[in-house]
Scaffold this motif. Structure first.
Motif, PDB file in Angstrom:
ATOM      1  N   ASN A 198      10.497 -10.350  -2.388  1.00  0.00           N
ATOM      2  CA  ASN A 198      10.012 -11.450  -1.546  1.00  0.00           C
ATOM      3  C   ASN A 198       9.933 -11.071  -0.071  1.00  0.00           C
ATOM      4  N   SER A 199      10.270  -9.818   0.238  1.00  0.00           N
ATOM      5  CA  SER A 199      10.238  -9.380   1.637  1.00  0.00           C
ATOM      6  C   SER A 199       8.811  -9.423   2.179  1.00  0.00           C
ATOM      7  N   ALA A 200       8.691  -9.899   3.415  1.00  0.00           N
ATOM      8  CA  ALA A 200       7.361  -9.988   4.031  1.00  0.00           C
ATOM      9  C   ALA A 200       6.908  -8.649   4.592  1.00  0.00           C
ATOM     10  N   GLU A 201       7.819  -7.691   4.758  1.00  0.00           N
ATOM     11  CA  GLU A 201       7.483  -6.366   5.261  1.00  0.00           C
ATOM     12  C   GLU A 201       8.303  -5.312   4.530  1.00  0.00           C
ATOM     13  N   ALA A 202       7.837  -4.056   4.606  1.00  0.00           N
ATOM     14  CA  ALA A 202       8.534  -2.952   3.943  1.00  0.00           C
ATOM     15  C   ALA A 202       9.741  -2.563   4.785  1.00  0.00           C
ATOM     16  N   LEU A 203      10.916  -3.038   4.403  1.00  0.00           N
ATOM     17  CA  LEU A 203      12.137  -2.802   5.183  1.00  0.00           C
ATOM     18  C   LEU A 203      12.604  -1.359   5.125  1.00  0.00           C
ATOM     19  N   TRP A 204      12.002  -0.578   4.258  1.00  0.00           N
ATOM     20  CA  TRP A 204      12.455   0.785   3.990  1.00  0.00           C
ATOM     21  C   TRP A 204      11.587   1.856   4.644  1.00  0.00           C
ATOM     22  N   ASN A 208       0.839  -1.208   0.000  1.00  0.00           N
ATOM     23  CA  ASN A 208       0.000   0.000   0.000  1.00  0.00           C
ATOM     24  C   ASN A 208       0.872   1.255   0.000  1.00  0.00           C
ATOM     25  N   MET A 209       1.794   1.325  -0.940  1.00  0.00           N
ATOM     26  CA  MET A 209       2.809   2.379  -0.958  1.00  0.00           C
ATOM     27  C   MET A 209       2.269   3.672  -1.562  1.00  0.00           C
ATOM     28  N   ASP A 210       2.770   4.809  -1.040  1.00  0.00           N
ATOM     29  CA  ASP A 210       2.521   6.113  -1.648  1.00  0.00           C
ATOM     30  C   ASP A 210       3.842   6.664  -2.151  1.00  0.00           C
ATOM     31  N   CYS A 211       3.842   7.951  -2.595  1.00  0.00           N
ATOM     32  CA  CYS A 211       5.049   8.509  -3.200  1.00  0.00           C
ATOM     33  C   CYS A 211       6.193   8.614  -2.188  1.00  0.00           C
ATOM     34  N   TYR A 212       5.854   8.809  -0.901  1.00  0.00           N
ATOM     35  CA  TYR A 212       6.911   8.915   0.109  1.00  0.00           C
ATOM     36  C   TYR A 212       7.504   7.534   0.407  1.00  0.00           C
ATOM     37  N   SER A 213       6.667   6.508   0.407  1.00  0.00           N
ATOM     38  CA  SER A 213       7.178   5.143   0.571  1.00  0.00           C
ATOM     39  C   SER A 213       8.112   4.799  -0.588  1.00  0.00           C
ATOM     40  N   TYR A 214       7.737   5.272  -1.791  1.00  0.00           N
ATOM     41  CA  TYR A 214       8.586   5.016  -2.961  1.00  0.00           C
ATOM     42  C   TYR A 214       9.958   5.672  -2.802  1.00  0.00           C
ATOM     43  N   ILE A 215       9.982   6.924  -2.329  1.00  0.00           N
ATOM     44  CA  ILE A 215      11.260   7.620  -2.114  1.00  0.00           C
ATOM     45  C   ILE A 215      12.114   6.846  -1.115  1.00  0.00           C
ATOM     46  N   LYS A 216      11.473   6.372  -0.027  1.00  0.00           N
ATOM     47  CA  LYS A 216      12.213   5.588   0.970  1.00  0.00           C
ATOM     48  C   LYS A 216      12.761   4.301   0.344  1.00  0.00           C
ATOM     49  N   LEU A 217      11.949   3.638  -0.501  1.00  0.00           N
ATOM     50  CA  LEU A 217      12.376   2.398  -1.158  1.00  0.00           C
ATOM     51  C   LEU A 217      13.646   2.621  -1.980  1.00  0.00           C
ATOM     52  N   ILE A 218      13.634   3.664  -2.810  1.00  0.00           N
ATOM     53  CA  ILE A 218      14.795   3.932  -3.669  1.00  0.00           C
ATOM     54  C   ILE A 218      16.030   4.217  -2.822  1.00  0.00           C
TER      55      ILE A 218
END
Length: 519
Positions: free
Chosen positions: A89-95, A64-74
């Motif tokens: 394959n991660s079970a949780e958003a590590l970022w 359920n990512m938004d634009c801020y989650s995307y920035i954190k992911l990168i």
């Protein structure tokens, strides 16, 4: 002959796709997981999907990512360099740690419009059909998939028809409104050509009562009088320059409760005209009498443009400033008083002012006010973001989030300016002083009393907050900036065609046009 209002500079011509969207740079983009170089960020996304099975759509739906989650992911990937399989394959958003909002490097990956994915459907499954004797035989799963596709397309078609009908109705209403404006504005009651309303003095008093009624309430005068920066600056300018005011005739324009009139009388003025159209002027009469200054101060109820004073004055003092300095258009009345009521060589207090811009990086407030609309109780309301940023905000920004040096975009000499002062165009350069996410530009003003004992004050984020606060021009999307960058742009300010006291502001920056209203 009345000009037909130019809607190109007003708020009616806002198109969501044309403003509040940052452009990605034209530089090449390196893959997150190999040395492959793509010509655009979109091609890089496709390469990651095909070569590394790294699918942003899957991650967006999964977490359920938004634009801020995307920035954190990168930034997480840039920092820890996990494999694509580990991320997928991660079970949780590590970022999700807030530390990943800070960019590792200025990268085109951070400029990708993550919202544009918009829960796009995954790549269609490959199906095979049997053709025999001119008949096509489909598997049950293929048939069901085709049915779902037809339903989606039908729904999209119906929605498009609805939006088109709404647009047609809006255009019809706009055309009817424009016809009324042209018909009413082109002639007066005698059938003669009417005057174009481009300043306050040309507005009929009965049409301007709404403005004065806003000053008939106790609360607004409490806010102004308890604003020590404002009130003490005027007090010091007047009382620390008694020789300048001694035996002079003073006009206190827009006197309110009469505080500036009383300062002037205490400084030794021979006569003070305290003028205001608001009902608060009746309280001013009682206040002035209560302080035994009624023999020096004459209270006059009326709008200056419709009032004739007994004499011309030596000094005009007025606290006329609005949000972003020019909102409310009261400077028009000061200019009218200067040209019609001030003796040659007379004095204006204040006599000079300017407007500045500074870059702001308040990510938390941006999330609160704008990204809020990405998920409202589980529903998407992204279309509201453009409406939110369209209205300039008035708020206390504070200095901790400023990202640049300020830049003055408008200097005003009140001794010589005209009523077209609300219409200006200025380029600006903002030297970035620290890394961050640029969320908005902030406008504020400085005021100067050039007297023997000089006084000035600022309404900027670097000083004590005033009741004017600051004017915040939010961007729909954030822009990463680094210390040493120089942000360049253009600001265009105009008086609104349909409201002489309101403003339309356009900011051209990062290759995009952003339009705002103050009304």
């Amino acid at each position: 002959m009345t000009d037909v209002p130019d809607l190109s500079s007003d708020e009616e011509h806002f198109e969501e796709d044309e403003w509040q969207e940052m452009e990605t740079s034209g530089a090449s983009v390196t893959c997150l997981y190999c040395a492959n170089v793509s010509v655009s960020i979109e091609d890089a996304v496709k390469h990651c999907e095909s070569a590394h099975k790294f699918n942003l759509n899957t991650l967006k739906a999964k977490f359920n990512m938004d634009c801020y989650s995307y920035i954190k992911l990168i930034n997480y990937i840039k920092t820890h360099k996990p494999t694509a399989d580990a991320v997928m394959n991660s079970a949780e958003a590590l970022w999700e740690d807030e530390k990943y909002l800070k960019p590792v490097e200025n990268d085109d990956w951070l400029m990708f419009d993550f919202e544009s994915l918009a829960d796009a459907p995954s790549s269609p499954q490959s199906y095979h059909a049997n053709v025999e004797n001119g008949l096509v035989t489909l598997t049950q799963s293929h048939f069901l998939e085709l049915q779902r596709t037809i339903q989606v397309l039908t729904q999209q078609l119906n929605e498009s028809k609805t939006h088109l009908q709404m647009a047609k109705e809006d255009i019809g209403k706009m055309q009817a409104s424009m016809k009324t404006i042209v018909d009413v504005g082109s002639t007066n009651s005698n059938g003669e050509s009417a005057m174009i309303v481009d300043c306050v003095s040309k507005v009929p008093l009965e049409d301007d009562e709404g403005y004065f009624n806003t000053y008939a309430h106790f609360g607004i005068h409490y806010d102004m009088l308890s604003d020590k920066v404002r009130t003490e600056s005027y007090r010091d300018a007047i009382l620390n320059n008694k020789e300048t005011l001694k035996d002079k005739v003073v006009l206190d324009l827009g006197c309110g409760t009469g505080i500036l009139s009383m300062f002037s009388a205490t400084a030794g003025a021979k006569k003070v005209y305290a003028l205001d159209q608001s009902e608060v002027v009746y309280h001013a009469m009682d206040i002035i009498r209560e302080n035994n200054l009624h023999e020096t101060i004459k209270v006059v109820k009326g709008r200056l443009e419709n009032t004739k004073l007994d004499e011309k004055v030596d000094i005009i003092v007025s606290e006329w400033m609005g949000y972003f300095l020019l909102f409310e258009g009261m400077l028009d009345s000061v200019i009218y008083a200067r040209d019609n009521c001030l003796k040659p060589g007379g004095l204006l207090l204040p006599n000079r002012c300017n407007i500045s811009l500074v870059a702001n990086g308040d990510v938390d407030t941006h999330i609160k006010l704008i990204d809020f609309w990405s998920d409202v109780y589980g529903y998407k309301m992204n279309c509201m973001k453009s409406e939110v940023v369209r209205e300039a905000s008035v708020d206390v920004v504070g200095s901790k989030n400023t990202l640049s040096e300020p830049c003055v975009v408008k200097d005003i000499d009140i001794n010589t300016c005209n009523t077209d002062v609300m219409d200006f165009t200025s380029t600006f350069k903002l030297p970035i002083t620290k890394d961050g996410s640029l969320t908005s530009l902030v406008g504020y003003f400085d005021i100067f009393f050039d007297l023997p004992s000089k006084v000035s004050f600022s309404t900027g984020p670097h000083t004590t907050a005033t009741h004017w606060k600051q004017t915040v021009f939010y961007f729909r999307d954030c822009k990463e900036v680094k210390n040493g960058d120089v942000i360049e742009g253009t600001i265009i300010c105009n008086r609104q065609k349909t409201d002489v006291r309101a403003l339309s502001v356009q900011i051209d920056i990062f290759g995009k046009t952003h339009k705002y209203i103050l009304s």
